[in-house]
Enzyme design. Structure first.
Site, PDB file in Angstrom:
ATOM      1  N   GLU A 131       0.845  -1.195   0.000  1.00 38.85           N
ATOM      2  CA  GLU A 131       0.000   0.000   0.000  1.00 38.85           C
ATOM      3  C   GLU A 131       0.882   1.247   0.000  1.00 38.85           C
ATOM      4  O   GLU A 131       1.947   1.271   0.634  1.00 38.85           O
ATOM      5  CB  GLU A 131      -0.872  -0.009   1.260  1.00 38.85           C
ATOM      6  CG  GLU A 131      -1.700   1.247   1.487  1.00 38.85           C
ATOM      7  CD  GLU A 131      -2.342   1.264   2.870  1.00 38.85           C
ATOM      8  OE1 GLU A 131      -3.428   1.855   3.005  1.00 38.85           O
ATOM      9  OE2 GLU A 131      -1.755   0.702   3.826  1.00 38.85           O
ATOM     10  N   ASN A 181      -7.254   5.907  -1.987  1.00 35.45           N
ATOM     11  CA  ASN A 181      -6.139   4.994  -1.698  1.00 35.45           C
ATOM     12  C   ASN A 181      -6.362   3.780  -2.601  1.00 35.45           C
ATOM     13  O   ASN A 181      -7.348   3.048  -2.425  1.00 35.45           O
ATOM     14  CB  ASN A 181      -6.165   4.601  -0.220  1.00 35.45           C
ATOM     15  CG  ASN A 181      -4.959   3.789   0.207  1.00 35.45           C
ATOM     16  OD1 ASN A 181      -4.278   3.180  -0.612  1.00 35.45           O
ATOM     17  ND2 ASN A 181      -4.709   3.761   1.509  1.00 35.45           N
ATOM     18  N   LYS A 240      -9.671   1.491  -1.981  1.00 36.32           N
ATOM     19  CA  LYS A 240      -9.822   0.973  -0.619  1.00 36.32           C
ATOM     20  C   LYS A 240     -11.228   1.242  -0.081  1.00 36.32           C
ATOM     21  O   LYS A 240     -11.757   2.356  -0.219  1.00 36.32           O
ATOM     22  CB  LYS A 240      -8.775   1.626   0.282  1.00 36.32           C
ATOM     23  CG  LYS A 240      -8.689   1.065   1.694  1.00 36.32           C
ATOM     24  CD  LYS A 240      -7.481   1.670   2.404  1.00 36.32           C
ATOM     25  CE  LYS A 240      -7.296   1.134   3.807  1.00 36.32           C
ATOM     26  NZ  LYS A 240      -6.068   1.685   4.451  1.00 36.32           N
ATOM     27  N   GLU A 272      -6.146   8.815   7.893  1.00 39.89           N
ATOM     28  CA  GLU A 272      -6.582   8.338   6.572  1.00 39.89           C
ATOM     29  C   GLU A 272      -7.958   8.881   6.200  1.00 39.89           C
ATOM     30  O   GLU A 272      -8.228   9.148   5.027  1.00 39.89           O
ATOM     31  CB  GLU A 272      -6.583   6.806   6.523  1.00 39.89           C
ATOM     32  CG  GLU A 272      -5.211   6.199   6.367  1.00 39.89           C
ATOM     33  CD  GLU A 272      -5.280   4.749   5.953  1.00 39.89           C
ATOM     34  OE1 GLU A 272      -5.856   4.454   4.880  1.00 39.89           O
ATOM     35  OE2 GLU A 272      -4.759   3.902   6.708  1.00 39.89           O
ATOM     36  N   CYS A 315      -4.874  -3.025   3.066  1.00 37.97           N
ATOM     37  CA  CYS A 315      -4.615  -2.816   4.491  1.00 37.97           C
ATOM     38  C   CYS A 315      -5.813  -3.154   5.381  1.00 37.97           C
ATOM     39  O   CYS A 315      -6.112  -4.314   5.606  1.00 37.97           O
ATOM     40  CB  CYS A 315      -4.134  -1.391   4.719  1.00 37.97           C
ATOM     41  SG  CYS A 315      -3.308  -1.153   6.315  1.00 37.97           S
ATOM     42  N   ASN A 362       0.206  -0.900   5.242  1.00 36.69           N
ATOM     43  CA  ASN A 362       1.082  -0.123   6.127  1.00 36.69           C
ATOM     44  C   ASN A 362       0.435  -0.179   7.495  1.00 36.69           C
ATOM     45  O   ASN A 362      -0.636   0.424   7.696  1.00 36.69           O
ATOM     46  CB  ASN A 362       1.164   1.332   5.685  1.00 36.69           C
ATOM     47  CG  ASN A 362       2.055   1.585   4.483  1.00 36.69           C
ATOM     48  OD1 ASN A 362       3.007   2.345   4.539  1.00 36.69           O
ATOM     49  ND2 ASN A 362       1.734   0.952   3.372  1.00 36.69           N
TER      50      ASN A 362
END
Length: 401
Positions: A138, A202, A219, A238, A264, A289
């Site tokens: 990621e 993302n 994502k 995020e 993730c 991550n």
């Protein structure tokens, strides 16, 4: 003999029919009892039974018409047909050698060019190993910038891509095409719609061996927080930097397999795997991550590695799929992040695992028909699932409604 275009070699040794298809060997003892769709497997006289090419049952399905007279050759051919139908044997096994390209930290001062050089080194190593696909982490082109919060999301626009490929990443695409290896790459993307609205995602892009984009996944489950939190030693903002995907989880035909993607935090949610499982997924690619220190509940810090494996192993097993989970970890801008990249089998077993906190290639040969041993038996969703009693899954967000 040829069975539906597949060459099948049948030898008769000491009264036993030995059926060889590709790398799979099935033994049919002369006079083996046939009951319905099954025949008891035999073995060569004086020899131990041969193990199947991958874990399987000790009995193999065979002919659907036990009343018809058959030679050993026709019996063997029927056995292969029915076994394949039941997902216990594939006349032509599908193999895919996959790599995980784990990355050590990317510091804020590192340039795109430096990072792409590292990616090319990992890709080249995987190509030298004969891999057809390598999975990168990621946000693999920049440091994990959501650990800062300035109050203005545009302060970090330089961490987003606006197109893929672009001048910075084109060398990676070119080298992949030259070496004949595909890749999956995680990064931040700014996308402008026709009405001029900017969206920040993302994403993870899957690229085939010709350098062409197969799909880009956004994502779904965005973790962390939106507002600045002064009590945190570092931010996990995020939700400030990214929108959740409105598209959900897709599955694409590529590399001879049914491939899905997640990023993730998506890996922690069972719905992620089941959404793809219902589309017949055989391989899920995941970059992550993951900071080791979890500020809301530090008691989970020591369990980060355990939880990382737990969710991907259980998701793989419960949906009969391979999972490749790849980290960007180590100490990045003073924050320690988890590494421990893994490749997981449909059985839930770990096939390969990273041992360092830096750039590292792990790889495994995936026998894709292994998936059928789970999706065709214990997790036969068409046969066992009860969607009519799962209504809360789509009508409730959480316990509060």
């Amino acid at each position: 003999v040829v069975v539906d275009g597949t060459v099948v070699m049948v030898l008769v040794v000491a009264g036993t029919a030995v059926v060889v298809v590709g790398t799979t060997v099935v033994l049919v003892a002369a006079g083996a009892p046939v009951v319905g769709d099954e025949v008891t497997s035999g073995s060569l006289a004086g020899a131990a039974p041969l193990a199947p090419a991958h874990p399987a049952t000790s009995r193999h399905a065979t002919a659907t018409n036990p009343n018809r007279p058959r030679t050993r050759t026709s019996l063997a051919a029927e056995m292969l047909h029915v076994a394949a139908r039941h997902g216990r044997l594939s006349p032509m096994e599908r193999m895919l050698r996959v790599a995980g390209g784990q990355m050590g930290p990317i510091q804020r001062a590192d340039t795109r060019g430096q990072v792409v050089d590292r990616l090319i080194t990992l890709l080249s190593e995987a190509a030298d190993l004969g891999c057809e696909l390598i999975v990168f982490p990621e946000l693999a082109l920049t440091t994990f910038f959501p650990r800062w919060h300035t109050g203005k999301v545009t302060d970090f626009d330089h961490c987003y891509e606006t197109e893929m490929p672009n001048p910075a990443t084109q060398p990676l695409f070119d080298e992949a095409r030259r070496r004949g290896i595909g890749f999956s790459l995680g990064y931040a993307l700014i996308e402008e719609t026709d009405d001029g609205t900017l969206h920040r995602w993302n994403v993870q892009t899957l690229v085939d061996t010709e350098g062409s984009i197969v799909a880009t996944f956004k994502k779904v489950h965005i973790p962390g927080h939106d507002e600045f939190d002064p009590l945190r030693p570092f931010q996990h903002a995020e939700r400030h930097f990214f929108e959740p995907s409105p598209e959900g989880f897709g599955v694409w035909d590529a590399f001879g397999a049914r491939i899905g993607m997640m990023i993730c935090n998506d890996r922690r949610w069972p719905e992620t795997y089941r959404e793809m499982g219902l589309q017949g997924v055989e391989l899920i690619l995941c970059g992550y991550n993951t900071p080791i220190h979890y500020v809301p509940d530090p008691s989970q810090d020591r369990l980060q590695g355990f939880h990382n494996k737990l969710v991907m192993q259980s998701g793989a097993y419960q949906n009969g799929t391979f999972v490749v989970g790849v980290a960007k970890g180590g100490v990045e801008e003073g924050v320690a992040s988890l590494c421990e990249s893994i490749i997981v089998a449909p059985s839930g077993e770990i096939l390969a695992e990273a041992t360092t906190e830096g750039d590292e290639v792990i790889w495994a040969d995936l026998r894709l028909d292994w998936c059928k041993q789970y999706t065709g038996t214990l997790f036969d969703m068409d046969y066992y699932r009860r969607p009519e009693v799962y209504t809360r899954l789509t009508t409730m967000r959480g316990p509060s409604g």
